[in-house]
Design a protein around this motif. Structure first.
Motif, PDB file in Angstrom:
ATOM      1  N   ARG A   1       9.959   3.288  -0.503  1.00 56.04           N
ATOM      2  CA  ARG A   1      10.287   4.617  -1.012  1.00 56.04           C
ATOM      3  C   ARG A   1       9.444   5.673  -0.315  1.00 56.04           C
ATOM      4  NH1 ARG A   1       8.809   5.971  -6.685  1.00 56.04           N
ATOM      5  NH2 ARG A   1       9.398   8.152  -6.745  1.00 56.04           N
ATOM      6  N   VAL A   2      10.003   6.850  -0.136  1.00 51.62           N
ATOM      7  CA  VAL A   2       9.217   7.981   0.359  1.00 51.62           C
ATOM      8  C   VAL A   2       9.252   9.045  -0.726  1.00 51.62           C
ATOM      9  CG1 VAL A   2       8.963   9.723   2.166  1.00 51.62           C
ATOM     10  CG2 VAL A   2       9.837   7.455   2.752  1.00 51.62           C
ATOM     11  N   LYS A   3       8.081   9.359  -1.254  1.00 47.47           N
ATOM     12  CA  LYS A   3       8.007  10.296  -2.382  1.00 47.47           C
ATOM     13  C   LYS A   3       7.547  11.663  -1.871  1.00 47.47           C
ATOM     14  CE  LYS A   3       4.775   9.955  -5.703  1.00 47.47           C
ATOM     15  NZ  LYS A   3       3.998   9.289  -6.762  1.00 47.47           N
ATOM     16  N   GLN A   4       8.365  12.675  -2.089  1.00 48.03           N
ATOM     17  CA  GLN A   4       8.009  14.039  -1.651  1.00 48.03           C
ATOM     18  C   GLN A   4       7.016  14.648  -2.635  1.00 48.03           C
ATOM     19  OE1 GLN A   4       8.954  15.383   1.217  1.00 48.03           O
ATOM     20  NE2 GLN A   4      10.215  13.583   1.672  1.00 48.03           N
ATOM     21  N   LEU A   5       5.964  15.262  -2.107  1.00 47.67           N
ATOM     22  CA  LEU A   5       5.003  15.957  -2.961  1.00 47.67           C
ATOM     23  C   LEU A   5       5.267  17.455  -2.844  1.00 47.67           C
ATOM     24  CD1 LEU A   5       1.743  13.998  -2.014  1.00 47.67           C
ATOM     25  CD2 LEU A   5       3.223  13.633  -3.979  1.00 47.67           C
ATOM     26  N   PRO A   6       4.899  18.228  -3.872  1.00 47.06           N
ATOM     27  CA  PRO A   6       5.149  19.669  -3.833  1.00 47.06           C
ATOM     28  C   PRO A   6       4.452  20.354  -2.650  1.00 47.06           C
ATOM     29  CG  PRO A   6       4.114  19.004  -5.922  1.00 47.06           C
ATOM     30  CD  PRO A   6       4.301  17.771  -5.122  1.00 47.06           C
ATOM     31  N   THR A   7       3.386  19.741  -2.136  1.00 43.37           N
ATOM     32  CA  THR A   7       2.569  20.381  -1.099  1.00 43.37           C
ATOM     33  C   THR A   7       3.159  20.267   0.304  1.00 43.37           C
ATOM     34  OG1 THR A   7       1.396  18.297  -0.926  1.00 43.37           O
ATOM     35  CG2 THR A   7       0.401  19.984  -2.311  1.00 43.37           C
ATOM     36  N   ASN A   8       4.459  19.895   0.411  1.00 45.49           N
ATOM     37  CA  ASN A   8       5.071  19.729   1.726  1.00 45.49           C
ATOM     38  C   ASN A   8       4.627  18.426   2.404  1.00 45.49           C
ATOM     39  OD1 ASN A   8       6.808  20.376   3.722  1.00 45.49           O
ATOM     40  ND2 ASN A   8       5.448  21.807   4.791  1.00 45.49           N
ATOM     41  N   ARG A   9       3.853  17.649   1.658  1.00 45.04           N
ATOM     42  CA  ARG A   9       3.473  16.334   2.182  1.00 45.04           C
ATOM     43  C   ARG A   9       4.322  15.286   1.475  1.00 45.04           C
ATOM     44  NH1 ARG A   9      -1.866  15.071   4.169  1.00 45.04           N
ATOM     45  NH2 ARG A   9      -2.773  16.938   5.105  1.00 45.04           N
ATOM     46  N   SER A  10       4.210  14.062   1.932  1.00 48.71           N
ATOM     47  CA  SER A  10       4.901  12.996   1.205  1.00 48.71           C
ATOM     48  C   SER A  10       4.079  11.719   1.250  1.00 48.71           C
ATOM     49  CB  SER A  10       6.301  12.763   1.770  1.00 48.71           C
ATOM     50  OG  SER A  10       6.255  12.739   3.162  1.00 48.71           O
ATOM     51  N   ILE A  11       4.409  10.818   0.339  1.00 46.27           N
ATOM     52  CA  ILE A  11       3.715   9.534   0.256  1.00 46.27           C
ATOM     53  C   ILE A  11       4.721   8.430   0.549  1.00 46.27           C
ATOM     54  CG2 ILE A  11       2.663   7.888  -1.353  1.00 46.27           C
ATOM     55  CD1 ILE A  11       1.130  10.144  -2.571  1.00 46.27           C
ATOM     56  N   VAL A  12       4.340   7.542   1.455  1.00 42.42           N
ATOM     57  CA  VAL A  12       5.196   6.412   1.819  1.00 42.42           C
ATOM     58  C   VAL A  12       4.731   5.188   1.048  1.00 42.42           C
ATOM     59  CG1 VAL A  12       5.876   4.872   3.704  1.00 42.42           C
ATOM     60  CG2 VAL A  12       5.594   7.323   4.130  1.00 42.42           C
ATOM     61  N   MET A  13       5.655   4.556   0.318  1.00 40.52           N
ATOM     62  CA  MET A  13       5.307   3.347  -0.419  1.00 40.52           C
ATOM     63  C   MET A  13       5.815   2.143   0.365  1.00 40.52           C
ATOM     64  SD  MET A  13       6.227   4.653  -4.188  1.00 40.52           S
ATOM     65  CE  MET A  13       5.395   6.094  -4.837  1.00 40.52           C
ATOM     66  N   LEU A  14       4.888   1.234   0.619  1.00 43.91           N
ATOM     67  CA  LEU A  14       5.165   0.125   1.513  1.00 43.91           C
ATOM     68  C   LEU A  14       4.947  -1.178   0.773  1.00 43.91           C
ATOM     69  CD1 LEU A  14       5.629   0.452   4.598  1.00 43.91           C
ATOM     70  CD2 LEU A  14       3.219  -0.064   4.917  1.00 43.91           C
ATOM     71  N   LYS A  15       5.873  -2.136   0.908  1.00 45.98           N
ATOM     72  CA  LYS A  15       5.565  -3.463   0.361  1.00 45.98           C
ATOM     73  C   LYS A  15       5.374  -4.400   1.549  1.00 45.98           C
ATOM     74  CE  LYS A  15       9.923  -5.753  -0.034  1.00 45.98           C
ATOM     75  NZ  LYS A  15      11.041  -6.269  -0.628  1.00 45.98           N
ATOM     76  N   PHE A  16       4.448  -5.340   1.424  1.00 46.30           N
ATOM     77  CA  PHE A  16       4.187  -6.268   2.519  1.00 46.30           C
ATOM     78  C   PHE A  16       5.397  -7.167   2.711  1.00 46.30           C
ATOM     79  CE2 PHE A  16      -0.372  -6.053   0.842  1.00 46.30           C
ATOM     80  CZ  PHE A  16      -0.677  -4.984   1.671  1.00 46.30           C
ATOM     81  N   ASN A  17       5.851  -7.320   3.943  1.00 42.95           N
ATOM     82  CA  ASN A  17       6.826  -8.387   4.148  1.00 42.95           C
ATOM     83  C   ASN A  17       6.259  -9.436   5.084  1.00 42.95           C
ATOM     84  OD1 ASN A  17       7.058  -7.132   6.544  1.00 42.95           O
ATOM     85  ND2 ASN A  17       9.277  -6.904   6.502  1.00 42.95           N
TER      86      ASN A  17
ATOM     87  N   VAL B   1       0.866  -1.183   0.000  1.00 43.54           N
ATOM     88  CA  VAL B   1       0.000   0.000   0.000  1.00 43.54           C
ATOM     89  C   VAL B   1       0.897   1.226   0.000  1.00 43.54           C
ATOM     90  CG1 VAL B   1      -1.761  -1.178   1.393  1.00 43.54           C
ATOM     91  CG2 VAL B   1      -0.110   0.300   2.529  1.00 43.54           C
ATOM     92  N   SER B   2       0.332   2.380  -0.333  1.00 38.32           N
ATOM     93  CA  SER B   2       1.065   3.607  -0.062  1.00 38.32           C
ATOM     94  C   SER B   2       0.126   4.543   0.688  1.00 38.32           C
ATOM     95  CB  SER B   2       1.601   4.246  -1.344  1.00 38.32           C
ATOM     96  OG  SER B   2       0.574   4.434  -2.255  1.00 38.32           O
ATOM     97  N   PHE B   3       0.714   5.353   1.574  1.00 38.99           N
ATOM     98  CA  PHE B   3      -0.122   6.239   2.390  1.00 38.99           C
ATOM     99  C   PHE B   3       0.516   7.608   2.532  1.00 38.99           C
ATOM    100  CE2 PHE B   3       2.404   3.734   5.473  1.00 38.99           C
ATOM    101  CZ  PHE B   3       3.048   4.754   6.177  1.00 38.99           C
ATOM    102  N   HIS B   4      -0.300   8.573   2.941  1.00 36.44           N
ATOM    103  CA  HIS B   4       0.138   9.967   3.069  1.00 36.44           C
ATOM    104  C   HIS B   4       0.783  10.230   4.424  1.00 36.44           C
ATOM    105  CE1 HIS B   4      -1.903  11.466  -0.554  1.00 36.44           C
ATOM    106  NE2 HIS B   4      -2.781  10.507  -0.297  1.00 36.44           N
ATOM    107  N   LEU B   5       1.837  11.041   4.412  1.00 34.65           N
ATOM    108  CA  LEU B   5       2.415  11.558   5.651  1.00 34.65           C
ATOM    109  C   LEU B   5       2.044  13.027   5.755  1.00 34.65           C
ATOM    110  CD1 LEU B   5       6.128  10.382   6.062  1.00 34.65           C
ATOM    111  CD2 LEU B   5       4.134   9.640   7.348  1.00 34.65           C
ATOM    112  N   LYS B   6       1.761  13.474   6.967  1.00 32.68           N
ATOM    113  CA  LYS B   6       1.460  14.901   7.166  1.00 32.68           C
ATOM    114  C   LYS B   6       2.775  15.663   7.256  1.00 32.68           C
ATOM    115  CE  LYS B   6      -2.928  14.232   9.536  1.00 32.68           C
ATOM    116  NZ  LYS B   6      -2.990  12.811   9.914  1.00 32.68           N
ATOM    117  N   PRO B   7       2.733  16.981   6.994  1.00 33.86           N
ATOM    118  CA  PRO B   7       3.957  17.781   7.141  1.00 33.86           C
ATOM    119  C   PRO B   7       4.520  17.592   8.553  1.00 33.86           C
ATOM    120  CG  PRO B   7       2.201  19.092   6.162  1.00 33.86           C
ATOM    121  CD  PRO B   7       1.592  17.792   6.554  1.00 33.86           C
ATOM    122  N   GLY B   8       5.843  17.462   8.641  1.00 29.85           N
ATOM    123  CA  GLY B   8       6.442  17.301   9.969  1.00 29.85           C
ATOM    124  C   GLY B   8       6.627  15.843  10.369  1.00 29.85           C
TER     125      GLY B   8
END
Length: 220
Positions: free
Chosen positions: A180-196, A140-147
Motif C-alpha cells: 500500500r502507498v499511504k498519502q500524507l497531508p504533507t505532500n509526502r507518502s508512506i510505502v508499506m512493504l511486506k517481505f516476500n 517495513v514501511s518507509f517515507h517517500l519524498k515529494p515527487g
C-alpha cells in the motif's frame, strides 16, 4: 494473579507468524513442561492431525492460547528464547506479562515505530535512501519524498541499517512487495512493504531489534 497463567502440563495451541499466509493458519500443539519468572518451557510442537514435529528457531514469533475452566481460550503472543535438552527437548519461550494474556487473538507481527536508514532499489533501477516509519518481522514501511512515486505491487530490493543497544550495527537485506502507498497531508507518502524474500537469519535480526525497542517503550 498467577491464576491467569497456564499450569504445568497444560496444552498450548500455537500458530506461527512467519509472514507466510498458509503456514500462519496451521495449528500446532505443545505441552508446558516448566515455568520460571521469565520463561515457559514447552515440548517441541506437533502439527495437529499429522503429528509432524515443528522445528522452531530462536526469535520465532508465535501466537498461542491455552484453555482455562469452561473451555475459555486465553491468548498471548510470545517468541522463542532458546532450546533446552532435558530428558526431552524443550523450547524456552518468553513468558508474557499477565496483562498481555487476553480473550482475543492478536495475530500479526510485532511492529515498532522506528526511523532507520533504508536503501531502496526499484526494478527500473531507481535508487534512493530514506527512513523507515516502522519495522517488524513481516515487513517495513518507509517515507517517500515529494515527487517520488512507487506503485502498489512493485517489487523492491532493500537493505535496512539496524543499530542495537550494545552498539552493534547490522545491515539486513530483503526483497519486499509494496502492499500500500499511504498519502500524507504533507505532500509526502508512506510505502508499506511486506517481505516476500528475506533469509530467516536476517528476519531474526529485525525481530531482535523490535523486541529491544518494545522493551524500551514498556520501560519508559
Amino acid at each position: 494473579m498467577s491464576a491467569l497463567y497456564p499450569k504445568i502440563n497444560d496444552v498450548l495451541y500455537i500458530q506461527l507468524d512467519t509472514g507466510d499466509e498458509k503456514e500462519a493458519k496451521i495449528v500446532y500443539k505443545s505441552r508446558i513442561s516448566d515455568m520460571d519468572d521469565e520463561s515457559m518451557y514447552m515440548e517441541v510442537p506437533l502439527q495437529e492431525g499429522t503429528g509432524r514435529l515443528k522445528k522452531l528457531f530462536i526469535g520465532d514469533e508465535l501466537s498461542a492460547y491455552f484453555l482455562s475452566e469452561g473451555g475459555v481460550k486465553n491468548y498471548f503472543n510470545s517468541y522463542v528464547l532458546s532450546h533446552h535438552e532435558d530428558i526431552i527437548r524443550l523450547v524456552r519461550i518468553k513468558k508474557p506479562d499477565p496483562d498481555q494474556i487476553t480473550k482475543v487473538q492478536r495475530r500479526s507481527f510485532l511492529r515498532v515505530q522506528a526511523e532507520l536508514e533504508v536503501a531502496v532499489i526499484a526494478k527500473d533501477g531507481t535508487q534512493f535512501l530514506t527512513k523507515t516509519d516502522d519495522v517488524g518481522g513481516g515487513g517495513v514501511s518507509f517515507h517517500l519524498k515529494p515527487g517520488q512515486s512507487i506503485s502498489e505491487g512493485s517489487l523492491l530490493t532493500c537493505w535496512v541499517l539496524i543499530p542495537y543497544k550494545n552498539g552493534a550495527v547490522e545491515h539486513v537485506p530483503f526483497e519486499g512487495e509494496v502492499v500500500r502507498v499511504k498519502q500524507l497531508p504533507t505532500n509526502r507518502s508512506i510505502v508499506m512493504l511486506k517481505f516476500n524474500h528475506i533469509v530467516d537469519m536476517e528476519r531474526q535480526k529485525l525481530i531482535r531489534y523490535c523486541f529491544e525497542r518494545q522493551f524500551d517503550f514498556r520501560n519508559r
